[in-house]
Motif scaffolding. Structure first.
Motif, PDB file in Angstrom:
ATOM      1  N   SER A   1       1.236 -28.735 -73.110  1.00 52.05           N
ATOM      2  CA  SER A   1       1.807 -28.917 -71.773  1.00 52.05           C
ATOM      3  C   SER A   1       0.776 -29.527 -70.834  1.00 52.05           C
ATOM      4  O   SER A   1       1.096 -30.415 -70.031  1.00 52.05           O
ATOM      5  CB  SER A   1       2.297 -27.579 -71.216  1.00 52.05           C
TER       6      SER A   1
ATOM      7  N   TYR B   1       0.958 -32.940 -68.270  1.00 49.74           N
ATOM      8  CA  TYR B   1       0.710 -32.931 -66.820  1.00 49.74           C
ATOM      9  C   TYR B   1      -0.438 -33.860 -66.453  1.00 49.74           C
ATOM     10  O   TYR B   1      -0.371 -34.597 -65.445  1.00 49.74           O
ATOM     11  CB  TYR B   1       0.391 -31.507 -66.344  1.00 49.74           C
TER      12      TYR B   1
ATOM     13  N   TYR C   1      10.913 -33.169 -61.338  1.00 47.75           N
ATOM     14  CA  TYR C   1      10.662 -32.022 -62.213  1.00 47.75           C
ATOM     15  C   TYR C   1      10.988 -30.707 -61.510  1.00 47.75           C
ATOM     16  O   TYR C   1      11.040 -30.636 -60.278  1.00 47.75           O
ATOM     17  CB  TYR C   1       9.203 -32.032 -62.689  1.00 47.75           C
ATOM     18  N   SER C   2      11.199 -29.673 -62.310  1.00 47.25           N
ATOM     19  CA  SER C   2      11.585 -28.363 -61.787  1.00 47.25           C
ATOM     20  C   SER C   2      10.431 -27.704 -61.044  1.00 47.25           C
ATOM     21  O   SER C   2       9.265 -28.099 -61.180  1.00 47.25           O
ATOM     22  CB  SER C   2      12.031 -27.449 -62.940  1.00 47.25           C
TER      23      SER C   2
ATOM     24  N   SER D   1       9.181 -24.794 -61.570  1.00 45.18           N
ATOM     25  CA  SER D   1       8.246 -24.162 -62.503  1.00 45.18           C
ATOM     26  C   SER D   1       7.271 -25.186 -63.079  1.00 45.18           C
ATOM     27  O   SER D   1       6.086 -24.882 -63.273  1.00 45.18           O
ATOM     28  CB  SER D   1       9.009 -23.472 -63.632  1.00 45.18           C
ATOM     29  N   THR D   2       7.755 -26.413 -63.343  1.00 41.54           N
ATOM     30  CA  THR D   2       6.863 -27.468 -63.847  1.00 41.54           C
ATOM     31  C   THR D   2       5.832 -27.858 -62.796  1.00 41.54           C
ATOM     32  O   THR D   2       4.649 -28.045 -63.115  1.00 41.54           O
ATOM     33  CB  THR D   2       7.681 -28.704 -64.266  1.00 41.54           C
TER      34      THR D   2
ATOM     35  N   CYS E   1       3.181 -25.112 -62.602  1.00 42.44           N
ATOM     36  CA  CYS E   1       2.214 -25.201 -63.708  1.00 42.44           C
ATOM     37  C   CYS E   1       1.279 -26.387 -63.522  1.00 42.44           C
ATOM     38  O   CYS E   1       0.081 -26.304 -63.839  1.00 42.44           O
ATOM     39  CB  CYS E   1       2.946 -25.311 -65.037  1.00 42.44           C
ATOM     40  N   THR E   2       1.810 -27.489 -63.015  1.00 38.81           N
ATOM     41  CA  THR E   2       0.977 -28.674 -62.764  1.00 38.81           C
ATOM     42  C   THR E   2      -0.102 -28.369 -61.742  1.00 38.81           C
ATOM     43  O   THR E   2      -1.274 -28.735 -61.918  1.00 38.81           O
ATOM     44  CB  THR E   2       1.851 -29.844 -62.279  1.00 38.81           C
TER      45      THR E   2
END
Length: 417
Positions: free
Chosen positions: A135, A139, A174-175, A177-178, A181-182
């Motif tokens: 992941s 990113y 993007y969501s 949550s994405t 995390c990014t």
């Protein structure tokens, strides 16, 4: 074992590899095509005074005999020829047949390739899991491409505006949550760059804070009628249907996670006590679930009439060679396939994989007034707080606590409300 394999002559290696192909279910037609290549390979090695096989010799043979110099743009025939050489090399090194899949290759923008690669190696060395690293690469690739497209070619040129601009533009695609995390990754990246003296200012504090709570999300659940439609559309008259039906039933009736279903072994099936006992992949905790009558019958039907006859303790297997255990992403594709086949409406943003079936079980248990501690035990939650999130989808019981909307008095003044 590896040394023994390397000490085998080419003829011996071909023989043991062929035996393994037969065990893992390669068809006679495919074997004939592979064997034709191996016959020509043996002749090539003999004519050039080589008794042993190596990947370099195999590629030299392909180039001379078939003019194959790479893996791109090959005809089906040449793909099989290349695969024949790869099979020998894989078995020589790994002692097993490797499943080869085409994967998207992620690349950092050229100005940042070196430092971002070093950063990823640093992450790997500190023990970050491979799943997280995969992941992270995605990113970072997006971030590097954004910087390059905005004329940034050196790390010291990055400033707060670039960081905020990247996050803002990413938010459109993007969501939450994405994006969360990014941002977490970017903070680690900038701390690393600052510690390595690549940049003179610690920009980690400039990365926006994104609120993303799992508790704020409503689990994706499907009605019992939709679940019934899903099961009914599975054709159990063929091996694939028997396997898929058994896996779907386990997910629907027992709420097991995809990774746990795919890793099931015969040792986990306790027929004498009608239970399934396994260690959860996510938590590491052992859980015991009832082997319900319909689930047991479906598993037996698959094992007796559909499961490939290969030497492995794993229950659920691929049906195409090389035969081996299924992976969790494959089960996700299976669930999605049958949902579409059943005509189940999937709104945008709603989950449609094995985890949605797990959520659906929780919803059904709540609907039947099952106590929360029991649901926690069924789902294998270590903390009942994890189970409490399913209260949001118990709409029938939530309606009991709905507040009445107060009436609004309308006063007419001069004909105007």
């Amino acid at each position: 074992m590896k040394m023994k394999m390397k000490n085998l002559t080419a003829a011996e290696l071909i023989k043991v590899t062929k035996d393994e192909l037969v065990k893992t279910g390669f068809t006679n037609l495919t074997l004939k095509g592979i064997e034709r290549v191996w016959v020509n390979l043996e002749k090539y090695l003999h004519d050039n005074d080589f008794n042993y096989f190596s990947l370099d010799l195999g590629m030299a043979f392909l180039k001379e005999r078939y003019h194959i110099t790479g893996a791109s743009n090959l005809s089906p025939t040449n793909q099989l020829r290349l695969r024949a050489i790869q099979l020998l090399a894989d078995f020589q090194f790994h002692q097993r047949i490797v499943i080869r899949r085409k994967q998207k290759q992620y690349e950092f923008a050229q100005p940042f390739e070196t430092i971002f690669t070093e950063f990823m190696n640093f992450r790997k060395n500190v023990g970050i899991s491979n799943t997280t690293l995969e992941s992270n690469i995605i990113y970072l690739e997006r971030f590097s491409q954004y910087l390059f497209n905005h004329g940034i070619n050196h790390e010291p040129e990055i400033n707060i505006e670039h960081i905020h601009g990247f996050i803002q533009s990413s938010s459109a695609f993007y969501s939450t949550s994405t994006i969360y995390c990014t941002c977490c990754l970017l903070r680690v990246l900038f701390r690393y760059l600052f510690d390595q003296k690549v940049i003179t200012e610690d920009l980690s504090t400039a990365v926006p804070s994104i609120k993303c709570s799992k508790k704020s999300k409503i689990p994706s659940a499907y009605s019992q009628e939709e679940i019934r439609q899903l099961l009914q559309c599975v054709d159990r008259g063929n091996p694939k249907g028997k396997r898929d039906y058994a896996m779907l039933l386990i997910a629907i009736r027992l709420g097991m996670r995809a990774s746990d279903i795919c890793k099931l072994t015969f040792d986990n099936l306790k027929w004498e006590s009608n239970t399934i006992e396994f260690k959860q992949n996510k938590t590491g905790h052992t859980i015991i679930l009832p082997l319900l009558n319909d689930v047991g019958k479906a598993v037996i039907d698959y094992i007796k009439y559909a499961r490939p006859a290969v030497e492995t303790n794993k229950v659920f297997l691929r049906l195409c060679a090389p035969i081996g255990r299924l992976q969790a992403p494959t089960l996700h594709s299976i669930v999605t396939h049958y949902m579409n086949k059943a005509g189940i409406f999937i709104p945008k943003g709603k989950k449609h994989g094995p985890h949605a079936l797990r959520h659906s079980l929780a919803s059904a248990l709540l609907h039947n007034n099952t106590p929360m501690p029991v649901i926690s035990e069924v789902l294998g939650h270590a903390d009942s707080q994890s189970t409490s999130t399913y209260l949001k989808i118990d709409t029938l019981n939530l309606r009991k606590y709905a507040l009445d909307v107060p009436s609004i008095k309308v006063v007419l003044i001069g004909g105007i409300i």
